[in-house]
Motif scaffolding. Structure first.
Motif, short mmCIF file in Angstrom:
data_model
loop_
_atom_site.label_atom_id
_atom_site.label_comp_id
_atom_site.label_asym_id
_atom_site.label_seq_id
_atom_site.Cartn_x
_atom_site.Cartn_y
_atom_site.Cartn_z
N UNK A 167 0.58 -1.06 -0.06
CA UNK A 167 0.13 0.15 0.08
C UNK A 167 0.84 1.30 0.13
N UNK A 168 0.39 2.51 -0.42
CA UNK A 168 1.06 2.95 -1.38
C UNK A 168 1.51 4.32 0.38
N UNK A 180 -5.73 17.10 -2.59
CA UNK A 180 -5.33 17.25 -4.15
C UNK A 180 -4.37 18.22 -4.31
N UNK A 193 -9.10 -1.20 -6.37
CA UNK A 193 -8.90 0.15 -5.17
C UNK A 193 -7.98 -0.68 -4.80
N UNK A 197 -4.20 1.37 -5.69
CA UNK A 197 -3.44 2.07 -4.12
C UNK A 197 -2.07 1.52 -3.74
N UNK A 206 -16.34 12.91 -8.59
CA UNK A 206 -15.28 12.26 -8.74
C UNK A 206 -14.29 12.09 -7.64
N UNK A 207 -15.38 12.04 -5.90
CA UNK A 207 -14.66 13.03 -5.28
C UNK A 207 -13.26 12.43 -4.56
#
Lengths: 264, 295
Positions: free
Chosen positions: A117-118, A145, B149, B153, B231-232
């Protein structure tokens, strides 16, 4: 730490647009050297940094970083030695990803990505502390972001990303040129702080002669693809802008200094 | 009416696997990949040929998935190693796959009537055909969403996402972007081929021309999903794509119910996508008009 030996690079060789960008340039940086790079437009400053970073291969000569000959290794392989910040604040970060995700990628620079996991919780505190050092209020915005940040904030984050796991060599390509003067000063101060804290070997291009004199322990001036002025330590400390211009005129002959260099 | 809703949702889910694939290239990698026009029928062709030849339908889907991966790798190599623009690389693969698909099937279509399919296990449990399809595709879609998903990640997945946003940045971090682009195209076309295999089994045949318009349907699903469901974050995006695919099917069912000639469907879809793609521009134009009025 960095040895650049007799490198040459000609763009569009054999065509009417032929441009000899680097003409047998030699440069040796000792570990911990903070060297500023100045020169007019087209002098070869960015070409030099890009050649070292491996954006393209040089036509001849050798590039050695920390004892390893990287002349023939591609850009992504050299990344394990090199941290980079670009002129365009948009270039150093992935806009659609979170601050934390960007930092996580940078903290694994030069390592093969795995299926782990990053974003790791244990790194988060470390990231937060580093962001706090920037003093831009970003430490509470780890999951924002990057695209939502200002140019100066993005450039500061790029700087963090470039230095997060202490590169052998830090390349800064006019990384404050696109910022407003106040933000530029701030980013430069952060730069100096990080560089001196970790004793990073650094090459910093700038268009601003005062900045070139104020920061670092060494200064080189490029002209027509080669180094024409190279001053260090004491000698550099006692220089001012008029001295530099005089030296430039002597070294470059009758060529006149560009307005941008004078005014910058 | 109830069965119409049911079959619409089924169609939406079956095709949403393809839409997830299109999302991976169009949004994550920032490439409009036309390979899907060929890899969708490729998945159908491979699965149908194997099932007609007596193979297990689950094995058939797996092989279809591998075939889709190979198609993605071909486009990826054309694009990254041979420096062919992504759009053109996809078109080349798409055209080549037309012949490949004919070769695989040996004819223009293969019927799967009365053959065992991946939906048969639920049939045997007593569910009607439509409910079997609904349940199977729902399980599959949920599994794919969870896997995607998780994968995006991970360090590798994050590198692929970053490649889509900023190649220069991720190269400066030591990632070979050729590898991440090829990997992204591989995953995308694997999903598209799986979707093709699902659809062929649900409609009872595979045809060489069933890929026409795949990319537009995929884009329509992605964009409708983004506009309606947001697109949260990445989780939200994946869900939006799946729901977008279902809504797209509902829109199609609705306009057909209103009397649209089925021959005009592709034209209708293309116009829908064109409008959706130009929405940001239209919005900003409207805002500037309103802004100037208020002054």
């Amino acid at each position: 730490m960095l040895k650049v030996e007799q490198i040459t690079k000609t763009f569009n060789s054999g065509t009417i647009n032929e441009k000899k960008a680097l003409t047998g340039l030699d440069l040796h940086l000792k570990a911990g050297d903070f060297c500023t790079v100045i020169g007019g437009n087209g002098a070869g400053k960015s070409t030099l940094l890009n050649a070292i970073a491996g954006v393209f291969f040089v036509d001849s000569g050798r590039i050695i970083i920390d004892g390893d000959d990287v002349t023939r290794s591609p850009e992504h392989k050299r990344a394990k030695y090199i941290g980079r910040v670009f002129q365009d604040p948009m270039m150093g970060t992935a806009a659609g990803m979170q601050i934390e995700e960007n930092l996580a990628i940078a903290s694994r620079r030069g390592k093969r990505p795995t299926l782990k996991w990053s974003s790791q919780a244990k790194e988060r505190e470390h990231f937060r502390q580093m962001l706090k050092m920037l003093d831009l209020g970003l430490e509470d915005r780890l999951t924002s972001k990057v695209g939502l940040l200002s140019g100066g904030q993005r450039q500061a984050i790029t700087l963090l990303m470039a230095t997060i796991n202490q590169p052998k060599l830090l390349l800064l390509d006019e990384h404050t040129a696109a910022l407003d003067p106040k933000t530029a000063t701030k980013v430069l101060e952060i730069t100096e702080k990080i560089v001196s804290e970790h004793h990073l070997t650094t090459l910093m291009i700038t268009h601003n002669m005062r900045d070139a004199l104020r920061y670092g322990n060494r200064l080189i001036m490029l002209h027509a693809g080669n180094i024409i002025i190279d001053v260090e330590g004491e000698q550099k400390q006692h220089l001012d802008v008029p001295d530099l211009l005089k030296m430039f005129e002597q070294a470059a002959g009758d060529e006149f200094v560009s307005d941008r260099m004078l005014l910058g | 009416m109830g069965s119409l809703v049911l079959s619409t949702v089924c169609q939406g889910l079956l095709w949403s696997v393809m839409a997830l694939g299109v999302y991976l290239t169009y949004r994550v990698l920032d490439i409009a990949d036309l390979t899907v026009e060929g890899s969708f029928p490729l998945g159908a062709a491979v699965a149908a040929s194997l099932i007609a030849g007596g193979s297990s339908p689950f094995w058939a889907v797996l092989v279809a998935c591998l075939a889709g991966m190979m198609a993605g790798v071909v486009t990826g190599v054309l694009h990254t190693k041979l420096k062919i623009p992504a759009l053109l690389a996809g078109i080349l693969s798409m055209i080549a796959l037309y012949s490949v698909n004919l070769r695989i099937m040996g004819k223009a279509n293969i019927s799967l009537l009365r053959m065992e399919t991946i939906y048969t296990p639920f049939n045997k449990l007593g569910l009607s055909n439509n409910y079997a399809i609904l349940l199977t595709s729902l399980i599959a879609v949920i599994i794919f969403m969870i896997v995607l998903y998780w994968f995006f990640g991970t360090e590798l997945g994050a590198a692929i996402r970053a490649t889509g946003y900023n190649k220069q940045m991720i190269r400066a971090q030591g990632i070979n972007t050729d590898v991440t682009i090829i990997l992204g195209l591989l995953l995308s076309n694997a999903l598209v081929a799986i979707s093709g295999a699902f659809v062929a089994q649900s409609q009872g045949y595979a045809a060489v021309d069933m890929g026409t318009g795949t990319i537009v349907i995929g884009l329509a699903s992605v964009i409708i999903g983004e506009v309606l469901f947001g697109t949260r974050d990445f989780k939200n995006c994946l869900l939006s794509v799946v729901l977008g695919s279902v809504v797209y099917r509902a829109v199609i069912a609705f306009v057909l119910y209103l009397g649209l000639n089925p021959n005009d469907l592709k034209l209708f879809t293309a116009i829908l996508v064109a409008i959706a793609l130009s929405l940001p521009l239209i919005k900003s134009k409207l805002q500037s008009v309103r802004g100037s009025k208020s002054c």
